[in-house]
Design an enzyme around this catalytic site. Structure first.
Site, PDB file in Angstrom:
ATOM      1  N   HIS A 144      50.318  90.481  34.614  1.00 54.01           N
ATOM      2  CA  HIS A 144      50.945  91.726  35.041  1.00 54.01           C
ATOM      3  C   HIS A 144      51.736  92.326  33.883  1.00 54.01           C
ATOM      4  CE1 HIS A 144      54.633  93.831  36.743  1.00 54.01           C
ATOM      5  NE2 HIS A 144      53.626  94.610  37.104  1.00 54.01           N
ATOM      6  N   SER A 145      51.511  93.603  33.600  1.00 57.41           N
ATOM      7  CA  SER A 145      52.287  94.355  32.614  1.00 57.41           C
ATOM      8  C   SER A 145      52.248  93.660  31.259  1.00 57.41           C
ATOM      9  CB  SER A 145      53.716  94.537  33.128  1.00 57.41           C
ATOM     10  OG  SER A 145      54.408  95.510  32.392  1.00 57.41           O
ATOM     11  N   LEU A 146      53.397  93.193  30.753  1.00 59.25           N
ATOM     12  CA  LEU A 146      53.408  92.471  29.476  1.00 59.25           C
ATOM     13  C   LEU A 146      52.464  91.276  29.524  1.00 59.25           C
ATOM     14  CD1 LEU A 146      54.575  91.701  26.673  1.00 59.25           C
ATOM     15  CD2 LEU A 146      56.412  90.509  27.899  1.00 59.25           C
TER      16      LEU A 146
END
Length: 340
Positions: A144-146
């Protein structure tokens, strides 16, 4: 609502096997503590997990192992300032087992020593250390994301070692450094880092009431996680103060808030994307991250259409933390992809 956006398939891929079983190091002391009774109420008991600590040269990487290992292990990686708890609500809906980790300086993982500066590429090194520790020949990645940007980089640097890669609200275009930005910002970044490290040496971490923790955690994530989701993240993201039993401190390393001056350039991002061969599921939330999708992100998706053996792009309604706030919207997509 789930909207199919794109599906590309270029054929199958031979599955690999890993040679060693999972190894765990029991947590000591009060590592499994909960901050307060309200947090206990958010804990999901529908699926059991085991806390693990993976030794690394600077300490340990903490994680949560959901279920017994599979033929191809799945490693789940959270976003910036979050922790392994970001997958707590999603885990009961997933039909496969996985290991969710706290990145260095996040959650219950050790911080990098003061004076040893950690940057974005070091997170990829940490993932490789986990793989080496367990002796995995091939993994799948849920990010998720980073965490998704780390998965993207790892899949490109080790294309034969990744079977499937699930990207939720990928932050890969947010970890870029344009040459002009490097020239303009490096000096300021270095001075900010030295100031933060000086405070870490000379001062105790700032203390907050629990309600202040919630407010700061939400603002730091641009109000994306709900109150319930924020409570979940704070299980690993905070601890009781050692000086005031009524106050709490964040567990993350404050240095992670600084812009790293060791990132990928846009050309590096595209070159890595061209090396990704595994199956890819790209999930984007609407409205999702409250920033415009940069052209580099869109260009990276176009590259994946050509490089990967299978690409699926999906759009779901929700915030940047849709997987935590509304796991039922992404779980069917992930299960279908992982188990197909």
């Amino acid at each position: 609502m789930i909207v199919r956006h794109l599906s590309v398939c270029k054929g199958g891929q031979i599955l690999g096997r890993w040679s060693k079983s999972w190894k765990t190091v029991p947590l000591q002391g009060n590592q499994t503590r909960r901050n307060c009774s309200s947090l206990d109420q958010t804990r999901n008991e529908e699926r059991k997990y085991e806390e693990v600590r993976i030794p690394v040269p600077w300490g340990h990487i903490a994680g949560k192992k959901w279920g017994e290992p599979e033929e191809i292990p799945v490693i789940a990686i959270h976003g910036w300032r979050d922790n392994a708890g970001t997958f707590d609500t999603l885990a009961p809906l997933l039909k496969f087992n996985f290991l969710a980790i706290d990145l260095p300086g996040h959650g219950l993982s050790s911080h990098i020593p003061i004076g040893v500066n950690a940057h974005y590429p070091d997170t990829i090194v940490a993932l490789r250390q986990i793989v080496k520790h367990y002796g995995f020949n091939k993994i799948s990645i849920l990010g998720h994301s980073l965490g998704s940007s780390i998965g993207y980089a790892y899949a490109g640097l080790y294309p034969e070692a990744v079977h499937k890669y699930v990207s939720i609200e990928c932050g890969r275009a947010r970890i870029l450094s344009h040459p002009k930005d490097l020239a303009d910002d490096w000096g300021e970044t270095i001075d900010s880092l030295l100031n933060v490290e000086k405070k870490l040496i000379q001062q105790q971490p700032p203390e907050f009431t629990y309600s202040e923790l919630v407010e700061r955690q939400q603002k730091g994530a641009f109000m994306s996680p709900s109150i319930k989701s924020t409570n979940i993240l704070l299980k690993r993201g905070s601890r009781l103060s050692t000086t005031n039993p009524e106050k709490f401190v964040f567990t993350y390393d404050p240095r992670i808030r600084l812009d790293s001056f060791k990132r990928f350039t846009p050309d590096m991002l595209m070159a890595i994307g061209k090396q990704i061969k595994c199956h890819v599921l790209n999930i984007h939330a609407d409205p999702g991250m409250q920033v415009k999708l940069e052209k580099e992100y869109e260009e990276s998706v176009e590259i994946l259409k050509e490089s990967t053996s299978r690409l699926e792009c999906e759009v779901v309604q929700g915030s940047h933390h849709v997987h935590l706030n509304n796991p039922e919207r992404v779980a069917p997509l992930i299960n279908n992809f992982m188990l197909s």
